[in-house]
Every structure is written in structure tokens, then in C-alpha cells.
Design a protein around this motif. Structure first.
Motif, PDB file in Angstrom:
ATOM      1  N   GLY A  44       7.660  -2.515  16.181  1.00 25.59           N
ATOM      2  CA  GLY A  44       6.498  -3.168  16.691  1.00 25.59           C
ATOM      3  C   GLY A  44       5.200  -3.022  16.183  1.00 25.59           C
ATOM      4  N   LYS A  45       5.127  -2.029  15.053  1.00 27.36           N
ATOM      5  CA  LYS A  45       3.957  -1.747  14.521  1.00 27.36           C
ATOM      6  C   LYS A  45       3.473  -2.791  13.253  1.00 27.36           C
ATOM      7  CE  LYS A  45       3.709   3.270  15.322  1.00 27.36           C
ATOM      8  NZ  LYS A  45       3.589   4.618  14.635  1.00 27.36           N
ATOM      9  N   LYS A  46       2.115  -3.313  13.413  1.00 24.30           N
ATOM     10  CA  LYS A  46       1.827  -4.098  12.307  1.00 24.30           C
ATOM     11  C   LYS A  46       1.337  -3.378  11.228  1.00 24.30           C
ATOM     12  CE  LYS A  46      -1.074  -8.165  11.410  1.00 24.30           C
ATOM     13  NZ  LYS A  46       0.074  -9.127  11.182  1.00 24.30           N
ATOM     14  N   ILE A  71       3.506 -11.690  -0.665  1.00 21.88           N
ATOM     15  CA  ILE A  71       2.090 -10.986  -0.309  1.00 21.88           C
ATOM     16  C   ILE A  71       2.623  -9.354   0.149  1.00 21.88           C
ATOM     17  CG2 ILE A  71       0.269 -10.655   1.677  1.00 21.88           C
ATOM     18  CD1 ILE A  71       0.231 -13.786   1.338  1.00 21.88           C
ATOM     19  N   ILE A  72       3.681  -9.210   0.616  1.00 21.64           N
ATOM     20  CA  ILE A  72       4.276  -8.093   1.386  1.00 21.64           C
ATOM     21  C   ILE A  72       4.767  -7.221   0.283  1.00 21.64           C
ATOM     22  CG2 ILE A  72       6.100  -7.298   2.917  1.00 21.64           C
ATOM     23  CD1 ILE A  72       3.945  -8.618   4.691  1.00 21.64           C
ATOM     24  N   GLU A  90      -3.653   7.572   5.967  1.00 28.04           N
ATOM     25  CA  GLU A  90      -3.258   7.193   6.939  1.00 28.04           C
ATOM     26  C   GLU A  90      -2.366   5.740   7.039  1.00 28.04           C
ATOM     27  OE1 GLU A  90      -4.493   6.388  11.729  1.00 28.04           O
ATOM     28  OE2 GLU A  90      -5.631   7.592  10.354  1.00 28.04           O
ATOM     29  N   ALA A  91      -2.961   5.036   6.291  1.00 31.09           N
ATOM     30  CA  ALA A  91      -2.382   3.371   6.026  1.00 31.09           C
ATOM     31  C   ALA A  91      -1.098   3.544   5.266  1.00 31.09           C
ATOM     32  CB  ALA A  91      -3.603   2.696   5.719  1.00 31.09           C
ATOM     33  N   SER A  92      -1.122   4.468   4.474  1.00 32.40           N
ATOM     34  CA  SER A  92       0.258   4.552   3.766  1.00 32.40           C
ATOM     35  C   SER A  92       1.231   5.417   4.364  1.00 32.40           C
ATOM     36  CB  SER A  92       0.000   5.151   2.193  1.00 32.40           C
ATOM     37  OG  SER A  92      -0.853   4.255   1.655  1.00 32.40           O
ATOM     38  N   ARG A  93       0.730   6.453   4.967  1.00 29.97           N
ATOM     39  CA  ARG A  93       1.630   7.301   6.015  1.00 29.97           C
ATOM     40  C   ARG A  93       2.423   6.595   6.852  1.00 29.97           C
ATOM     41  NH1 ARG A  93       1.734  12.818   7.500  1.00 29.97           N
ATOM     42  NH2 ARG A  93       3.643  12.938   9.094  1.00 29.97           N
ATOM     43  N   VAL A  94       1.880   5.442   7.436  1.00 27.76           N
ATOM     44  CA  VAL A  94       2.849   4.478   8.496  1.00 27.76           C
ATOM     45  C   VAL A  94       3.969   4.215   7.805  1.00 27.76           C
ATOM     46  CG1 VAL A  94       1.693   2.390   8.026  1.00 27.76           C
ATOM     47  CG2 VAL A  94       2.855   2.821  10.232  1.00 27.76           C
ATOM     48  N   LEU A 126      12.279  -8.299   6.268  1.00 29.30           N
ATOM     49  CA  LEU A 126      12.286  -8.845   7.692  1.00 29.30           C
ATOM     50  C   LEU A 126      10.681  -8.596   8.190  1.00 29.30           C
ATOM     51  CD1 LEU A 126      15.261  -6.546   9.105  1.00 29.30           C
ATOM     52  CD2 LEU A 126      14.937  -9.003   8.929  1.00 29.30           C
ATOM     53  N   ILE A 127       9.871  -7.781   7.410  1.00 33.85           N
ATOM     54  CA  ILE A 127       8.637  -7.396   7.935  1.00 33.85           C
ATOM     55  C   ILE A 127       7.854  -8.878   7.510  1.00 33.85           C
ATOM     56  CG2 ILE A 127       6.492  -6.172   7.501  1.00 33.85           C
ATOM     57  CD1 ILE A 127       8.049  -3.586   7.579  1.00 33.85           C
ATOM     58  N   ALA A 128       8.119  -9.337   6.257  1.00 36.82           N
ATOM     59  CA  ALA A 128       7.446 -10.552   5.724  1.00 36.82           C
ATOM     60  C   ALA A 128       7.525 -11.605   6.463  1.00 36.82           C
ATOM     61  CB  ALA A 128       8.066 -10.674   4.445  1.00 36.82           C
ATOM     62  N   MET A 129       8.921 -11.642   7.328  1.00 34.91           N
ATOM     63  CA  MET A 129       9.351 -12.768   8.185  1.00 34.91           C
ATOM     64  C   MET A 129       8.686 -12.765   9.617  1.00 34.91           C
ATOM     65  SD  MET A 129      13.313 -12.728   7.319  1.00 34.91           S
ATOM     66  CE  MET A 129      14.167 -14.268   8.468  1.00 34.91           C
TER      67      MET A 129
END
Length: 801
Positions: free
Chosen positions: A472-474, A497-498, A140-144, A460-463
Motif C-alpha cells: 500500500g506504499k506509494k 515512467i515507472i 530514504e527515497a531509494s531505501r523503500v 503491478l506498481i505501474a498499473m
């Protein structure tokens, strides 16, 4: 069609015209026969079930022999029709049945009868396909990441793997009977009291079933040719009788002539396509393994050069008959229905001599005469490549259909040797599909193309403190929001990190796909033809190949470069834009006066990748190094199971994924607006490379190309008028030699077409039926592409020399 290389023979020209007039249809025949066989052999081990499936298809599919052809064998019920492979995926097929003929690009016609046939097998395949099981395999954590389009791997679970070349030279030389002999020998020495040998037993049984099925398939064409000969006259009667003789022999028996060798190669190539639908199934170094047959027949006056060329053009026309339909979401990653069937010529022999021979020239000539998107032609460049051959290759480039591409021995061979490839094998590498490379007959699947990682979206997610701003999903833990960052080093820390976290998730997704492919769709024929699957008693996915290295693809490299440079210079050094202002402009898609002001600064006031500017080039190299450092930590599912390697490396051959992934990416700090295409391959962003081709070559060479063994794809565009002058052609050749000899150039290819022609083709497609363009690592007819992909090609920078 052109004067330099002569023209197609009358019948090959007629055949070509027929193929260009054909409307591709969806063909249900393979789907129905596959379903029938899966039901009949439901109790069999999967590898045996797959063998019986292929047997059922080859024994019962419709076959035909075209009026103009000398090479026989068809993939579907009609030329250019695309079979459906239900074992991989059926959900998108059913969902899009009424949309295939209404697409913006890659249109397929479909009959109502075909729709009903496909609907009739829908229930059997529910929750029973590779795609169904592959998605269920992904944690699940990777499926996102898959669902949000950050990491895409749809191609892996909706069709076969391929990205491979088998050893056609060995097949011609020994025939399938030798593979049968080896299999029987291994089968007879098995000790079945050892439970580990049970899977080998079933694998060997499946090989014998498949070889017998291919022999039967060939004889079906032999019988058909004999039947057609009864009602034919003169020369055509003789040709059909010769076809009947050859098809009664190859590919089971060794080939003894140039004609037999080509037919043997084609029927095996065709059945490999029918088996798994995997694209990037390539021919390898054809000028090397086919040359002994050509030379012998020429020396003994058994064939003329003209007839030898006609057989090659016939092979390319048959190659073009193969087609593939993808889901619309996947089509955006592979616009133009490409099959990436690559032919490699040139390069060096294993004793380091120039490998160019007369057949190398003939292949160039035949591809020029045929002028089709398939096959994908690659020239292996090295320092000692003959000037005459280089000039001849450039004459083909001038024809404007994006071929040949050039791969460099100077960087690829040392990169292979450093990874443990034996020197002799490294010198025998070939291009596979686009720009990826492997050793024919000894390398496992997907040397490139496992998954697609969107670099700009990752930035963009790293920012955004680990939150996808589009949904809007973390998706992971970040180090804070860009608005609160005090220095460029803060952004570097966030990227580190990202991207390491995203890389780990890409590996998890790839492993899930690989495990399901191994369990559910073992490819019997391809495994049998890859060393040393027979010796080990393992399919390719179980670790049967001698070498097994893979790579994912990183998308939007130039956008990442330009974004990082803009942020470092304008936000943290010159402080012309605050972190809050930039973030708000991105979220507003640069709308409004303030948004446009910031966008203009990002575009015009910051250094750009592709201009030999160390400021930006070093930033992207450092950012890319983070991914490379992380991905090499994770072996693939074959590691420790037999092959040399079993490891991962980087690759930039993102095909047309830059368009599809751009649609799902918000505005980026390089000034690109939301939804616009990303830069393709490692090429600069459109119109940002303003210092000419030499500067582009220098920027690309600063990437860690020796570590990007999955391919460093560079597209360049020049006008036909520019190359019409011989002095400019010579300048371009000198540029190429400098790129490959002095810099760390891996690959380059050219679109030779003017912006005006492309714009006119958009408005008046009927006037440009034959217009072919280089999309990414492959060529396609311009008219079959979606408008978004057409626009992306039109906007590429036209280089001067």
C-alpha cells in the motif's frame, strides 16, 4: 561412475565419497581472527588493516592435508565448512544461529561452542559492518525499494564482490615475486609530498604484507607435509615430500611444471576466497594458460595423461571443498550454496583460430569423472568450433549434471568490441560465475549481479498509479490506475515512467553499496592481481582495473512478456476482460469462480513468450528497451577514474532469485498466482513454451541480446531417454549451431533429467544422493535445495527435438 569418460582413480573416488558424506558446519575461526586483527590495527588505514587481517588469518588458521589429496590448501577448519565474514554483516548471523540446522534447504550444522564464539564478537561489530553502513548510505527515497523487495542488493553488502577472474596464467608464469617487484618499484618512485600519493603508499604497503603472508601460508603447508612424511611410508611419503617441495616454491616463485602450475593457481584462488567471500570467483580460460605446462610435461614424458587428469579431478574436489553460508533471505536468491567458480574452455585465440587443444578435452573428461556442482564449466562456442569437440561436450551434457553451458563468441565478442574493449582482449573473454562474461585479469568487480530489479512487481506498481499493491506504499508518481486506462498505450506510458524511475533508484542503491565497499573492505590481493591496479596505485573499487562495466539483473522477463500480451489482447483488443475485472482478479489472487475464469483466459487465450510469436516477443523487447535506454545513462562509481567504460548494461542471469522474488510478488496478469516463482533468466514460463526448442530459441533471439552484455541466461530441459539416441544428440548440436550462428543466441544450458526422477528424489532423497540439477546459471545437488526451488525445477518444460 561412467564408461564414456572413465572413472576417478581409487583415491580420488575415496576423496569424493568423503566430501559427499561431510555435513557442512559453520566455522567461526576466520571471524575471530578478523575481529582480533581489526582491534589490534584499529589506527591503521583501512587498506593496511585489511592486509594485516589477511596476514593474521593465513598465519593462524588451522591447516590440514587430506589423506588422498595431491593439491593442498583449505578454506576453513574442516572441508565444506563455511567461514563467517563479520566485517560484512553480523546481524543475520546472530539472528539465525539457532536456525542454520533447521533450514528448508542449504542446511549448516553449528556447534554450541561456535555460537558462543560468534556471540562474543557481536558487540564489536554492531553498527560497524558493511551492511550497517551500506543501508545507512542509501537515501530514504531509494531505501523503500530495497525494503519492499522491488530492488534487492543484499549480496553486495553481506559478502565480497568477486564476479571476477584474475590472470592465473601470469601468476604461474611470473610468480607473486613479480607483483612484489612491481609494487616495490612503484613504491620507491612515489613523491610523498604530493598528498594524493599517500593512499598509493598505503596500498603498496598492503600488497607487500599480503604477498609475504601468502608465501608464509604456503610454507606452512610445506612444513606440514614434511612432518607428515616422517610417519608415512612408500608412495605417500614421496608424494608428501613433493608437496613440501612445491609449497616451498609456489605461488611466490614461477611454476615450472603442470603440477606446480595447478598448485600455484589453487592456493591463490583459495586465498582470494578467504580474503572476501565473494562468489563467482572464476578460473578463466584454463585450457589456454595451463596448456603450455601440460604439453611440456607430456612431451618430455614427465607425466602421463592419466596422472594429469587425476590432478585436475583433485583440483575440482578441492574446489568443491569451498563453501559459503548466506542469510536465509539471500539464500533464496542463491539456492544450493553455489560458489559459481567457472572454468571456460574452447572459443578462439586472439588471432581468431579455434582454441581447442588436448587440455580442453582433458578438462571435459576430468569434470565428467568428478561429476560435482563445482566447478561451473562453460564452453565458448564459435562457428569454427571443432565438430569432435562439440560432440564430446554434448556427451558430458548427457551425463545430466547441467554442464557444460555454452556461451557464444558470435555475439559476445562483437558486443565487447562495440563497448571499447580491445579486440585482443575481447577474444580472451571468459565466463564469470553463471553466464556473465569479462576479460580475466583486466576487469573490475561485479560484471553482473549488482542488484535485482523485479519486472513483474514493477508492472503491478505501474498499473496501480505508483503504489505497491502488496504494502500500500506509494513509491513514485504514476499516470493513473489501470482501472481507468483506455488503451494499451496508456499502460505503455505508465511502464515507461515507472521503469525509468525504478532504474534510477537501482543505480542509487548500487552506488551506495559500491561506495561503502570501496571505503570499508578494499581487497588487497584481488586488486594486486588485476591490471592495472599496481600501475595506478588504486584498488579495484577506486578504478584500478583496465575495464569496468557492470550490470544489475532483471527478474521475471517471461512473466512481463506474457502479462503484457494478455493485457493487450484480452483487455484492450478483444475486450473479453475489463480493466476493473482484471485488477480485481489480481487482488483476489484469482480466487472464486470469476477469478478462475479470468485466470484461465490469461493462461490459455493469450500469446506466450517462447513460441516464436512476434505479437508477444515484440512487446517484451519494447518494454525491455525502456530499461536499457535508461540504465546506460548512469555510469558507475569508477567512471572517469581510470578504467575503460565505467558504464552499465543489462543482464538476465537472475540465478534462483525468481523463487525468492516470486514469493513477494502478488498475482500477475499472465495468470501466475501470488507467491509462485517468477520465470528464471530469459527462459519461458513453465509449460508455456509449447512449440519446441526452435521456437524458444527464436523468441529469445528477439530480445535485445546485443545490449544485454551482462548475460542472457536460457535454461532448457530434456529427458535422458531423448539424448540416448545419437540422432537426437546430433539434432541438438545442429539446433545449437543454428541458435548461435544464425540467431542472436548468447547462452544456453541443459538439464538432462526426467520429471519422474526428480519427483522420486523429493520423496526418497537417500536414493538420489548424487543427483545434480541445473538451477540457473549453476548446478547444485538436488537434495540440498529448498522444496520451492525443487518444485520450480520439476515444473520446467521438457523439450522434444
Amino acid at each position: 561412475m561412467n564408461t564414456k569418460f572413465g572413472s576417478l582413480t581409487q583415491r580420488m573416488n575415496h576423496f569424493r565419497e568423503e566430501l559427499l558424506e561431510v555435513q557442512p558446519y559453520v566455522c567461526a575461526q576466520r571471524a575471530l581472527l578478523t575481529t582480533e586483527s581489526y582491534k589490534k590495527h584499529a589506527d591503521k588505514p583501512i587498506v593496511v588493516k585489511r592486509a594485516h587481517m589477511l596476514e593474521n588469518i593465513l598465519e593462524n588458521m588451522n591447516i590440514y592435508i587430506e589423506e588422498d589429496t595431491l593439491i593442498v590448501g583449505n578454506q576453513a577448519s574442516s572441508n565444506r565448512s563455511a567461514p563467517i565474514f563479520p566485517e560484512y554483516a553480523m546481524d543475520w548471523v546472530i539472528d539465525e544461529l539457532d536456525k542454520f540446522d533447521k533450514r528448508d534447504g542449504d542446511i549448516f550444522q553449528i556447534r554450541e561452542e561456535t555460537k558462543e564464539e560468534l556471540r562474543s564478537i557481536e558487540e564489536y561489530w554492531k553498527h560497524n559492518t558493511v551492511k550497517d553502513k551500506g543501508l545507512a548510505y542509501i537515501p530514504e527515497a531509494s531505501r523503500v525499494f530495497y525494503d519492499l523487495g522491488i530492488i534487492k542488493a543484499e549480496g553486495n553488502i553481506t559478502s565480497g564482490d568477486a564476479h571476477i577472474a584474475v590472470s592465473y596464467g601470469d601468476i604461474m608464469k611470473y610468480g607473486l615475486k613479480e607483483y612484489e617487484r612491481r609494487t616495490v618499484e612503484e613504491l620507491n618512485r612515489l613523491d610523498l609530498t604530493n598528498y594524493e600519493n599517500m593512499s598509493k603508499y598505503h596500498f603498496y604497503q598492503s600488497i607487500l604484507i599480503v604477498i609475504n603472508a601468502i608465501s608464509f601460508f604456503s610454507k606452512r603447508y610445506s612444513n606440514l607435509a614434511n612432518e607428515l612424511a616422517l610417519t608415512s611410508q612408500g608412495k605417500r611419503k614421496e608424494e608428501l615430500l613433493e608437496i613440501a617441495r612445491i609449497m616451498n616454491k609456489v605461488p611466490y616463485e614461477p611454476a615450472q611444471s603442470y603440477y606446480e602450475a595447478i598448485q600455484s593457481m589453487w592456493i591463490v584462488h583459495l586465498v582470494l576466497q578467504i580474503e572476501s567471500n565473494g562468489h563467482s570467483l572464476s578460473y578463466g580460460r584454463m585450457d589456454q594458460y595451463l596448456y603450455p605446462y601440460y604439453k611440456s610435461d607430456i612431451d618430455n614424458n614427465l607425466i602421463s595423461e592419466e596422472y594429469a587428469c587425476e590432478l585436475l579431478t583433485n583440483l575440482w574436489l578441492k574446489t568443491f571443498t569451498i563453501n559459503k553460508i548466506r542469510s536465509w533471505s539471500h539464500t533464496q536468491f542463491s539456492a544450493g550454496s553455489p560458489l559459481y567458480q567457472n572454468v571456460t574452455i574452447g572459443g578462439q585465440t586472439s588471432d581468431k583460430k579455434d582454441a581447442v587443444n588436448p587440455l580442453s578435452y582433458l578438462i571435459l573428461k576430468s569434470v565428467a569423472q568428478t561429476k560435482l556442482p563445482q566447478p561451473n564449466l562453460t564452453v565458448r562456442y564459435h562457428k569454427g568450433l571443432d565438430d569432435r569437440f562439440m560432440n564430446e561436450a554434448m556427451e558430458v551434457v548427457k551425463l545430466g549434471f547441467g554442464m557444460p553451458a555454452f556461451n557464444s563468441d558470435e555475439i559476445i565478442i562483437p558486443s565487447f568490441i562495440a563497448r571499447g574493449i580491445k579486440e585482443k582482449d575481447a577474444y580472451n573473454y571468459s565466463a564469470i560465475g553463471c553466464v556473465e562474461v569479462a576479460v580475466p585479469g583486466k576487469w573490475g568487480y561485479r560484471c553482473t549481479g549488482m542488484s535485482f530489479l523485479n519486472f513483474p512487481k514493477s508492472l503491478l506498481i505501474a498499473m496501480n498509479d505508483g503504489v505497491d499493491p502488496a504494502s500500500g506504499k506509494k513509491v513514485c508518481e504514476g499516470v493513473g490506475h489501470f482501472r481507468n486506462m483506455k488503451s494499451y498505450q496508456d499502460l505503455e506510458k505508465a511502464w515507461d515512467i515507472i521503469i525509468r524511475d525504478f532504474t534510477r533508484h537501482s543505480v542509487i542503491i548500487e552506488n551506495a553499496c559500491d561506495l561503502v565497499l570501496e571505503e570499508d573492505v578494499p581487497d588487497v590481493l584481488c586488486s594486486a592481481l588485476t591490471e592495472d591496479c599496481i600501475g595506478r596505485g588504486k584498488t579495484i573499487k577506486e578504478g584500478g582495473a583496465i575495464y569496468d562495466f557492470i550490470s544489475g539483473l532483471q527478474v521475471g522477463i517471461a512473466n512481463l512478456a506474457d502479462s503484457l500480451a494478455a493485457i493487450k489482447k484480452l483487455v484492450f483488443e478483444e475486450k473479453k476482460i475489463s480493466t476493473k475485472e482484471l485488477w480485481q482478479a489480481l487482488m483476489d489472487d484469482f480466487e472464486g469462480d470469476e477469478g478462475k475464469r479470468i485466470q484461465n483466459m490469461l493462461i490459455y487465450d493469450a500469446p506466450k513468450y517462447g513460441n516464436d510469436d512476434d505479437y508477444v516477443d515484440e512487446l517484451v523487447r519494447k518494454a525491455y528497451d525502456v530499461y536499457i535506454d535508461e540504465v546506460v545513462k548512469y555510469p558507475n562509481t569508477r567512471y572517469g577514474r581510470g578504467p575503460i567504460g565505467g558504464l552499465r548494461y543489462a543482464g538476465t542471469s537472475s540465478i534462483s532469485a525468481n523463487v525468492g522474488q516470486g514469493k513477494g510478488t502478488l498475482a500477475t496478469p499472465d495468470g501466475r498466482k501470488s507467491g509462485e516463482p517468477l520465470a528464471e533468466g530469459c527462459s519461458p514460463s513453465h509449460a508455456m513454451d509449447v512449440n519446441g526448442p526452435t521456437a524458444v530459441f527464436k523468441s529469445v533471439s528477439k530480445l535485445p541480446t546485443k545490449e544485454i552484455t551482462g548475460g542472457v541466461l536460457l535454461n532448457q530441459k530434456v529427458t535422458p531417454a531423448l539424448l540416448s539416441k545419437d540422432e537426437n544428440k546430433q539434432k541438438l548440436i545442429m539446433l545449437l549451431r543454428t541458435f548461435f550462428n544464425r540467431l542472436d543466441g548468447f547462452h544456453v544450458q541443459y538439464n538432462v533429467v526426467s520429471r519422474e526422477i526428480l519427483l522420486d528424489a523429493q520423496k526418497n532423497p537417500e536414493k538420489h544422493r548424487d543427483l545434480i540439477v541445473r538451477v540457473a546459471g549453476y548446478s547444485a545437488f538436488f537434495n540440498v535445495l529448498s522444496k520451492a526451488t525443487q518444485d520450480d525445477i520439476i515444473e520446467r518444460t521438457e523439450q522434444a527435438i
